[in-house]
Design a protein around this motif. Structure first.
Motif, PDB file in Angstrom:
ATOM      1  N   SER A 132       0.821  -1.226   0.000  1.00 39.80           N
ATOM      2  CA  SER A 132       0.000   0.000   0.000  1.00 39.80           C
ATOM      3  C   SER A 132       0.845   1.262   0.000  1.00 39.80           C
ATOM      4  CB  SER A 132      -0.974   0.012   1.184  1.00 39.80           C
ATOM      5  OG  SER A 132      -1.862  -1.087   1.131  1.00 39.80           O
ATOM      6  N   GLY A 133       2.111   1.160  -0.418  1.00 36.70           N
ATOM      7  CA  GLY A 133       2.978   2.330  -0.498  1.00 36.70           C
ATOM      8  C   GLY A 133       3.533   2.789   0.836  1.00 36.70           C
ATOM      9  N   ILE A 134       3.397   1.971   1.899  1.00 39.06           N
ATOM     10  CA  ILE A 134       3.910   2.343   3.220  1.00 39.06           C
ATOM     11  C   ILE A 134       5.413   2.546   3.126  1.00 39.06           C
ATOM     12  CG2 ILE A 134       4.232   1.588   5.613  1.00 39.06           C
ATOM     13  CD1 ILE A 134       1.739  -0.235   5.166  1.00 39.06           C
ATOM     14  N   LEU A 135       5.884   3.665   3.624  1.00 38.36           N
ATOM     15  CA  LEU A 135       7.313   3.930   3.670  1.00 38.36           C
ATOM     16  C   LEU A 135       7.889   3.218   4.894  1.00 38.36           C
ATOM     17  CD1 LEU A 135       9.426   5.465   2.040  1.00 38.36           C
ATOM     18  CD2 LEU A 135       8.997   7.454   3.468  1.00 38.36           C
ATOM     19  N   VAL A 136       8.811   2.285   4.650  1.00 42.42           N
ATOM     20  CA  VAL A 136       9.403   1.460   5.704  1.00 42.42           C
ATOM     21  C   VAL A 136      10.900   1.716   5.729  1.00 42.42           C
ATOM     22  CG1 VAL A 136       9.807  -0.907   6.501  1.00 42.42           C
ATOM     23  CG2 VAL A 136       7.640  -0.317   5.376  1.00 42.42           C
ATOM     24  N   MET A 137      11.437   2.033   6.921  1.00 43.75           N
ATOM     25  CA  MET A 137      12.880   2.168   7.082  1.00 43.75           C
ATOM     26  C   MET A 137      13.394   0.893   7.732  1.00 43.75           C
ATOM     27  SD  MET A 137      15.218   4.925   9.167  1.00 43.75           S
ATOM     28  CE  MET A 137      15.476   4.015  10.683  1.00 43.75           C
ATOM     29  N   LEU A 138      14.438   0.321   7.157  1.00 43.86           N
ATOM     30  CA  LEU A 138      15.123  -0.822   7.740  1.00 43.86           C
ATOM     31  C   LEU A 138      16.544  -0.386   8.061  1.00 43.86           C
ATOM     32  CD1 LEU A 138      13.953  -3.591   5.234  1.00 43.86           C
ATOM     33  CD2 LEU A 138      13.038  -3.130   7.529  1.00 43.86           C
ATOM     34  N   ALA A 139      16.994  -0.667   9.277  1.00 41.29           N
ATOM     35  CA  ALA A 139      18.324  -0.236   9.700  1.00 41.29           C
ATOM     36  C   ALA A 139      19.028  -1.352  10.452  1.00 41.29           C
ATOM     37  CB  ALA A 139      18.216   0.998  10.592  1.00 41.29           C
ATOM     38  N   GLN A 140      20.304  -1.536  10.130  1.00 37.77           N
ATOM     39  CA  GLN A 140      21.134  -2.508  10.836  1.00 37.77           C
ATOM     40  C   GLN A 140      22.155  -1.743  11.652  1.00 37.77           C
ATOM     41  OE1 GLN A 140      23.020  -5.408   8.299  1.00 37.77           O
ATOM     42  NE2 GLN A 140      24.446  -6.058   9.913  1.00 37.77           N
ATOM     43  N   ASP A 141      22.194  -2.008  12.954  1.00 41.78           N
ATOM     44  CA  ASP A 141      23.156  -1.367  13.855  1.00 41.78           C
ATOM     45  C   ASP A 141      24.514  -2.009  13.633  1.00 41.78           C
ATOM     46  OD1 ASP A 141      24.673  -0.376  16.007  1.00 41.78           O
ATOM     47  OD2 ASP A 141      22.945  -0.397  17.350  1.00 41.78           O
ATOM     48  N   LEU A 142      25.478  -1.239  13.166  1.00 36.78           N
ATOM     49  CA  LEU A 142      26.808  -1.762  12.858  1.00 36.78           C
ATOM     50  C   LEU A 142      27.681  -1.910  14.085  1.00 36.78           C
ATOM     51  CD1 LEU A 142      27.493   0.271   9.593  1.00 36.78           C
ATOM     52  CD2 LEU A 142      26.726  -2.110   9.798  1.00 36.78           C
ATOM     53  N   ARG A 143      27.219  -1.427  15.228  1.00 30.92           N
ATOM     54  CA  ARG A 143      27.993  -1.521  16.454  1.00 30.92           C
ATOM     55  C   ARG A 143      27.785  -2.862  17.138  1.00 30.92           C
ATOM     56  NH1 ARG A 143      25.291   3.691  18.871  1.00 30.92           N
ATOM     57  NH2 ARG A 143      23.594   2.470  17.998  1.00 30.92           N
ATOM     58  N   GLY A 144      26.950  -3.729  16.519  1.00 30.11           N
ATOM     59  CA  GLY A 144      26.715  -5.043  17.094  1.00 30.11           C
ATOM     60  C   GLY A 144      25.698  -5.034  18.212  1.00 30.11           C
ATOM     61  N   ALA A 145      24.986  -3.922  18.378  1.00 33.02           N
ATOM     62  CA  ALA A 145      24.000  -3.830  19.468  1.00 33.02           C
ATOM     63  C   ALA A 145      22.700  -4.470  19.058  1.00 33.02           C
ATOM     64  CB  ALA A 145      23.761  -2.371  19.839  1.00 33.02           C
TER      65      ALA A 145
END
Length: 145
Positions: A132-145
């Motif tokens: 439905s066009g939902i804007l989704v942010m995906l983020a990977q924490d590079l600090r290992g947290a």
């Protein structure tokens, strides 16, 4: 007074498609229902309010999405919100493997809006258009947290 974030509600054109997308990313269905009646009309402020709903939760219990598909009145198609427009902006998730999450999203025909960025060696992240066009942010924490 105390305050607690309950959930973020998002209207979708196809509830089953949205449930499949978000459960494939790792959320779980906490419950589904069909709501209508005077209480629903009063709470939402919409006469004849009748919707199918699903409540989804993150595995760690930190967040919930309430997805709803209107049966009445008919849903109105609108252009998806762009990042700089006022209004509901996006829903964001931290994932432990961004590449794996993007593979799942791609199986649903959802791809990064522009690409994957790295923010100060802290996060790899991207925005994509979900169901439905939902804007989704995906983020990977590079600090290992």
């Amino acid at each position: 007074m105390s305050i607690h974030m309950e959930n973020v509600g998002i209207a979708v054109r196809d509830l089953d498609e949205a449930i499949t997308f978000f459960t494939d990313l790792g959320l779980s269905v906490l419950g589904t229902d069909e709501v209508q009646g005077e209480w629903a009309e009063t709470a939402v402020g919409l006469d004849g309010n009748h919707a199918r709903i699903a409540l989804l939760g993150t595995p760690d219990g930190s967040g919930q999405l309430e997805l709803f598909e209107y049966l009445h009145p008919a849903a109105l198609e609108t252009a998806p919100t762009r990042p700089h427009e006022i209004g509901m902006h996006r829903v964001a998730f931290r994932v432990d493997d961004l590449d794996a999450a993007l593979e799942i999203a791609a199986r649903h025909g959802c791809h990064p809006v522009r690409g994957v960025a790295t923010y100060e060696d802290v996060y790899r992240l991207t925005y994509l258009r979900g169901p439905s066009g939902i804007l989704v942010m995906l983020a990977q924490d590079l600090r290992g947290a």
